[in-house]
Scaffold this active site. Structure first.
Site, short mmCIF file in Angstrom:
data_model
loop_
_atom_site.label_atom_id
_atom_site.label_comp_id
_atom_site.label_asym_id
_atom_site.label_seq_id
_atom_site.Cartn_x
_atom_site.Cartn_y
_atom_site.Cartn_z
N HIS A 12 52.28 31.52 29.25
CA HIS A 12 51.02 32.27 29.21
C HIS A 12 51.36 33.75 29.10
CE1 HIS A 12 46.67 32.84 30.76
NE2 HIS A 12 47.11 34.02 30.36
N HIS A 14 50.40 37.65 27.10
CA HIS A 14 49.59 38.51 26.23
C HIS A 14 50.52 39.50 25.53
CE1 HIS A 14 45.73 37.14 27.90
NE2 HIS A 14 46.44 36.99 29.00
N LYS A 98 42.45 27.60 23.99
CA LYS A 98 42.19 28.33 25.24
C LYS A 98 40.69 28.47 25.47
CE LYS A 98 43.06 30.99 28.84
NZ LYS A 98 43.74 32.26 28.97
N HIS A 135 40.90 29.33 31.42
CA HIS A 135 40.77 30.44 32.36
C HIS A 135 39.80 29.91 33.42
CE1 HIS A 135 40.70 34.72 33.67
NE2 HIS A 135 39.65 34.23 34.32
N HIS A 173 47.05 30.41 35.37
CA HIS A 173 47.20 31.38 36.46
C HIS A 173 46.43 30.95 37.71
CE1 HIS A 173 43.59 32.61 34.38
NE2 HIS A 173 44.22 33.33 33.49
N ASP A 246 51.30 35.54 32.45
CA ASP A 246 50.06 36.30 32.23
C ASP A 246 50.36 37.79 32.17
OD1 ASP A 246 47.40 36.64 31.66
OD2 ASP A 246 46.72 36.51 33.73
O1 DOR Z 1 44.24 40.04 34.31
C1 DOR Z 1 44.02 39.50 33.24
N1 DOR Z 1 44.31 40.11 32.07
N2 DOR Z 1 43.46 38.30 33.21
C2 DOR Z 1 43.07 37.73 32.08
O2 DOR Z 1 42.54 36.66 32.14
C3 DOR Z 1 43.22 38.42 30.78
C4 DOR Z 1 44.27 39.42 30.84
C5 DOR Z 1 44.21 40.38 29.68
O3 DOR Z 1 44.08 39.94 28.53
O4 DOR Z 1 44.33 41.58 29.93
ZN ZN Z 2 45.93 35.67 30.50
#
Ligand code: DOR
Ligand code: ZN
Length: 353
Positions: A12, A14, A98, A135, A173, A246
Site C-alpha cells: 500500500h 502512494h 480500491k 479504505h 491500514h 501507506d
Molecule cells: O493518511 C492518508 N493519506 N490516508 C489515506 O487514506 C490517503 C493518504 C493520501 O493519499 O494522502
Molecule cells: Zn493510502
C-alpha cells in the site's frame, strides 16, 4: 549485527505523479521489490489504460538500474464497469481494485457513494479472485472519527461479505483491535495491511507538545491498546497481516496549515523502523514474513528472489533528509526514537562496503 531478509513488498503505497513522484520513488525502490501503488490521483486511475500509463510514468521516474516493480490498483467509482475491471486484471494492468468511500480521505471525492452501486464489480472480483482493497472508514461526519473503522466493519464490510462471501478483501491500514479481530475471524479471504506509523504512534502523538501535522493521517492513530493489538498482529507470524506502509507524501505547506492534508511520509525510514519495532517485540525472526512473504502470498505472487541486508549500527543513523520539491519539501516521518538498523543499499554492496 547483520540481518538478511527477502526483499520486502509494500502492499500500500502512494507515489503521486509529476514532481512529487520524481522525488519519492527512489526511496521505495531502494528497499522494496514491489509496491501496490494507490490510484487516488487527480483525476483518479479508473481504467486499465490509465493504470498502464501511470505505471509507465513510475517506471520512467525510477533510477536506471532499479528492478522495482509497481503493481497497480484501479480506483472504484459509482460508474465503474465490471467488464473494464475484468479486462484490466486479465491483461495485467491491475492486480486489485480500491474502494474509497466518497469523502473518507485524500482525493476520495470520486469514490463510492453507496456500495449497492458497485455490486456488479464485487461480483466480477469474486469471480476472478481479484482482491478488493478497502479504505475501511465510513465518511459520515457525525460518526466519531475514532469509531469510523469499527462502524465501517459493522455497516459496510459485513454487507459486502454477505453479498459476496468469496470476495478476497484487504482491510487497508487497519488501526483498531476490532479490525484485527475481524480479520482473524474471517481469514483467509479477509486480510489486512498494517502501516509502519500505526505501529509506532498512538493518538497522543498527534497532539504532543502542540498539534503535530506530520503525525496526522487517515485512519487517524487510535488509543495505545489498539497500537499494541497491531504490534501483536504484525509480529505474531499470522499470514493474514502484512506490510502496507501507506507512505503518503504531501508538500509540507499542504500539511503545516489550516485544513492540513492527511498522510505520513514513511518510505525512506520504513524498513529501519520495522526492524526496530520487531527487535523491540523480540520478534526479529518474524520480520521477513510480515514484510516480504505474507503480502506476496495473498496476492498470489512469488516472494521476491532478491534479498536485502540490514546492519545494526552502534551509533544512530543520520537523518535521511527531507526531499525537496521546487521550493517546498516533504517531511519524512520522525519515529521519536533513534534508528540503528541501516539497510545496506545496493550501491554500497557493489562498492564492497
Ligand atoms: O493518511 C492518508 N493519506 N490516508 C489515506 O487514506 C490517503 C493518504 C493520501 O493519499 O494522502
Ligand atoms: Zn493510502
Amino acid at each position: 549485527m547483520m540481518l538478511q531478509i527477502r526483499k520486502p513488498d509494500d502492499m500500500h503505497l502512494h507515489l503521486r505523479d509529476g514532481a512529487i513522484l520524481e522525488s519519492v520513488v527512489a526511496a521505495s525502490a531502494a528497499d522494496f521489490g514491489r509496491a501496490l501503488v494507490m490510484p487516488n490521483l487527480l483525476p483518479p486511475i479508473t481504467t486499465g489504460a490509465m493504470a498502464a500509463a501511470y505505471r509507465n510514468r513510475i517506471l520512467a521516474a525510477l533510477p536506471n538500474s532499479s528492478t522495482f516493480k509497481p503493481l497497480m490498483a484501479i480506483y472504484l467509482t459509482d460508474e465503474t464497469d465490471p467488464a473494464e475491471v475484468k479486462a484490466a486484471v486479465k491483461c495485467g494492468h491491475a492486480v486489485a481494485v480500491k474502494l474509497y468511500p466518497a469523502g473518507a480521505t485524500t482525493n476520495s471525492t470520486s469514490g463510492v457513494t453507496d456500495i449497492s452501486n458497485v455490486r456488479g464489480v464485487f461480483e466480477a472480483l469474486a469471480e476472478t479472485g481479484t482482491p478488493l482493497c478497502v479504505h475501511g472508514e465510513v465518511a459520515e461526519f457525525d460518526v466519531d472519527i475514532f469509531d469510523r473503522e469499527k462502524v465501517f466493519i459493522e455497516k459496510v464490510l459485513e454487507r459486502i461479505r454477505a453479498w459476496e462471501p468469496r470476495l478476497r478483501i484487504v482491510l487497508e491500514h487497519v488501526t483498531t483491535a476490532e479490525g484485527i479481530e475481524y480479520v482473524r475471524s474471517n481469514r483467509p479471504r479477509v486480510a489486512a495491511t498494517i502501516t509502519v506509523h500505526h505501529l509506532i504512534i498512538n493518538r497522543n502523538h498527534i497532539f504532543r507538545g502542540g498539534l503535530q501535522p506530520h503525525n496526522y493521517c487517515l485512519p487517524v492513530a487510535k488509543r495505545e491498546h489498539h497500537r499494541l493489538a497491531l504490534i501483536g498482529a504484525a509480529t505474531g507470524g499470522e499470514t493474514s497481516f502484512f506490510l502496507g506502509t501507506d507512505s503518503a507524501p504531501h508538500l509540507a505547506t499542504d500539511k503545516e496549515c489550516a485544513s492540513g492534508c492527511a498522510g505520513i511520509y514513511t518510505a525512506p525510514v520504513a524498513v529501519s523502523c520495522l526492524a526496530h519495532i520487531f527487535e523491540d517485540a523480540g520478534a526479529l525472526n518474524e520480520l521477513e514474513k510480515f514484510a516480504s512473504v505474507h503480502g506476496a502470498h495473498f496476492y498470489r505472487l512469488e516472494p521476491n528472489s532478491e534479498f536485502i541486508e540490514l546492519r545494526k549500527r552502534e551509533t544512530p543513523l543520520q537523518d535521511v533528509g527531507n526531499p525537496i520539491v521546487g521550493d517546498d519539501r516533504i517531511v519524512v516521518f520522525d519515529p521519536g526514537f533513534d534508528l540503528h538498523w541501516e539497510p545496506v543499499r545496493k550501491e554500497e554492496n557493489a562498492n564492497g562496503r
